[in-house]
Every structure is written in C-alpha cells, then in structure tokens.
Write a protein that holds these residues in place. Structure first.
Motif, PDB file in Angstrom:
ATOM      1  N   PHE A   1       0.856  -1.181   0.000  1.00  0.00           N
ATOM      2  CA  PHE A   1       0.000   0.000   0.000  1.00  0.00           C
ATOM      3  C   PHE A   1       0.891   1.230   0.000  1.00  0.00           C
ATOM      4  O   PHE A   1       2.075   1.150   0.339  1.00  0.00           O
ATOM      5  CB  PHE A   1      -0.900   0.012   1.245  1.00  0.00           C
ATOM      6  CG  PHE A   1      -1.871  -1.123   1.293  1.00  0.00           C
ATOM      7  CD1 PHE A   1      -1.467  -2.386   1.702  1.00  0.00           C
ATOM      8  CD2 PHE A   1      -3.191  -0.937   0.922  1.00  0.00           C
ATOM      9  CE1 PHE A   1      -2.365  -3.449   1.737  1.00  0.00           C
ATOM     10  CE2 PHE A   1      -4.099  -1.985   0.950  1.00  0.00           C
ATOM     11  CZ  PHE A   1      -3.683  -3.242   1.363  1.00  0.00           C
TER      12      PHE A   1
ATOM     13  N   LYS B   1      -3.549  12.386   0.441  1.00  0.00           N
ATOM     14  CA  LYS B   1      -4.364  11.318  -0.143  1.00  0.00           C
ATOM     15  C   LYS B   1      -4.608  10.207   0.876  1.00  0.00           C
ATOM     16  O   LYS B   1      -3.931  10.125   1.895  1.00  0.00           O
ATOM     17  CB  LYS B   1      -3.670  10.743  -1.381  1.00  0.00           C
ATOM     18  CG  LYS B   1      -3.524  11.730  -2.524  1.00  0.00           C
ATOM     19  CD  LYS B   1      -2.946  11.048  -3.747  1.00  0.00           C
ATOM     20  CE  LYS B   1      -2.844  12.013  -4.929  1.00  0.00           C
ATOM     21  NZ  LYS B   1      -2.298  11.345  -6.140  1.00  0.00           N
ATOM     22  N   GLU B   2      -5.565   9.373   0.552  1.00  0.00           N
ATOM     23  CA  GLU B   2      -5.830   8.219   1.401  1.00  0.00           C
ATOM     24  C   GLU B   2      -4.872   7.086   1.030  1.00  0.00           C
ATOM     25  O   GLU B   2      -4.362   7.018  -0.086  1.00  0.00           O
ATOM     26  CB  GLU B   2      -7.270   7.756   1.233  1.00  0.00           C
ATOM     27  CG  GLU B   2      -8.302   8.748   1.733  1.00  0.00           C
ATOM     28  CD  GLU B   2      -9.713   8.195   1.683  1.00  0.00           C
ATOM     29  OE1 GLU B   2     -10.621   8.871   2.201  1.00  0.00           O
ATOM     30  OE2 GLU B   2      -9.893   7.099   1.132  1.00  0.00           O
TER      31      GLU B   2
ATOM     32  N   GLU C   1      -3.720   3.771  -0.348  1.00  0.00           N
ATOM     33  CA  GLU C   1      -4.291   3.007  -1.448  1.00  0.00           C
ATOM     34  C   GLU C   1      -3.504   1.722  -1.671  1.00  0.00           C
ATOM     35  O   GLU C   1      -2.300   1.653  -1.431  1.00  0.00           O
ATOM     36  CB  GLU C   1      -4.290   3.830  -2.749  1.00  0.00           C
ATOM     37  CG  GLU C   1      -2.927   4.187  -3.278  1.00  0.00           C
ATOM     38  CD  GLU C   1      -2.957   4.766  -4.684  1.00  0.00           C
ATOM     39  OE1 GLU C   1      -3.980   4.605  -5.381  1.00  0.00           O
ATOM     40  OE2 GLU C   1      -1.955   5.368  -5.095  1.00  0.00           O
TER      41      GLU C   1
ATOM     42  N   ALA D   1      -2.975  -2.322  -8.814  1.00  0.00           N
ATOM     43  CA  ALA D   1      -3.784  -1.144  -9.084  1.00  0.00           C
ATOM     44  C   ALA D   1      -3.584  -0.741 -10.547  1.00  0.00           C
ATOM     45  O   ALA D   1      -2.503  -0.939 -11.107  1.00  0.00           O
ATOM     46  CB  ALA D   1      -3.366  -0.002  -8.164  1.00  0.00           C
TER      47      ALA D   1
END
Length: 127
Positions: free
Chosen positions: A36, A42-43, A45, A60
């Motif tokens: 991750f 930002k969160e 991800e 992703a």
C-alpha cells in the motif's frame, strides 16, 4: 509478528527501485502480502497484492505494467519491483498481511482487511 519494508529512496522519473518486505515472528510463506502507499493529502491506497503461493497477483490500474510483485518464501521476503517511476508514485510504501493463512480479502486493496503492517519506506520520485 513484525513486517519491515525497506528499499525506498530518491529516484528520478523513469528510474527503478525494488522494495522488500521482510517478516519476523511468523512464516511469511503462509500469508498473502499487500503493498500500500500513502501520499501527502491522499488516502492510503492498495498498490499490489500477492497470494501465499505467489500464484495470484493483483495490481492497481495506476501501476500495471510498471510494478511487479514477487516473493521468495525461502527468504521470508516479498518484493515490489517498481520501474518507470513517475512523480505521482511518491509516497510512503507499506507492506501488510491479512494475518490469516492462505487468504486474500475479497477486495484485495481494502486496508481494513489487513491486520499486520510494516513501518513504511519512503519513495520520492523527482521530475
């Protein structure tokens, strides 16, 4: 149970880095591992995930074709090879495990499904 991510650093756009996730306190061969990242503003991800056997991998969309996840169970280590790096890849990268043997969350990038986390390694890509 402890995971430790390493291999981050400063690289120019287009360059490469290989991150490593080493485990202590448990045998990594039984567990899926996810990578991750957390970028400023930002969160967190999901970047990639690999099954315990290494036979199943997920990526992703933003890193497909550029990043490759792999594992060496004999070394108790999972790797993330990052090529063609872009400034937008700049983030702290974490490895994590769901903590259940041979199990990958139905939504592989769901951070809430991962129980054990490493401390993170910073990747900075300059333009």
């Amino acid at each position: 149970v402890q995971l430790q991510a390493s291999g981050g650093g400063l690289v120019q756009a287009g360059g490469s880095l290989r991150l490593s996730c080493a485990a202590s306190g448990f045998n990594l061969r039984y567990y899926a591992i996810g990578w991750f990242r957390l970028a400023p503003g930002k969160e967190r991800e999901g970047v990639s995930c690999i099954s315990s056997s290494g036979g199943v991998t997920y990526y992703a969309d933003s890193v497909k074709g550029r990043f490759t996840i792999s594992r060496d169970n004999a070394k108790n280590t999972v790797y993330l090879q990052m090529n063609s790096l872009k400034p937008e890849d700049t983030a702290v990268y974490y490895c994590a495990s769901p903590g259940e043997r041979h199990w990958i969350p139905s939504i592989w990038a769901d951070v809430d499904e991962f129980r054990y986390w490493g401390q993170g390694t910073l990747v900075t890509v300059s333009s």
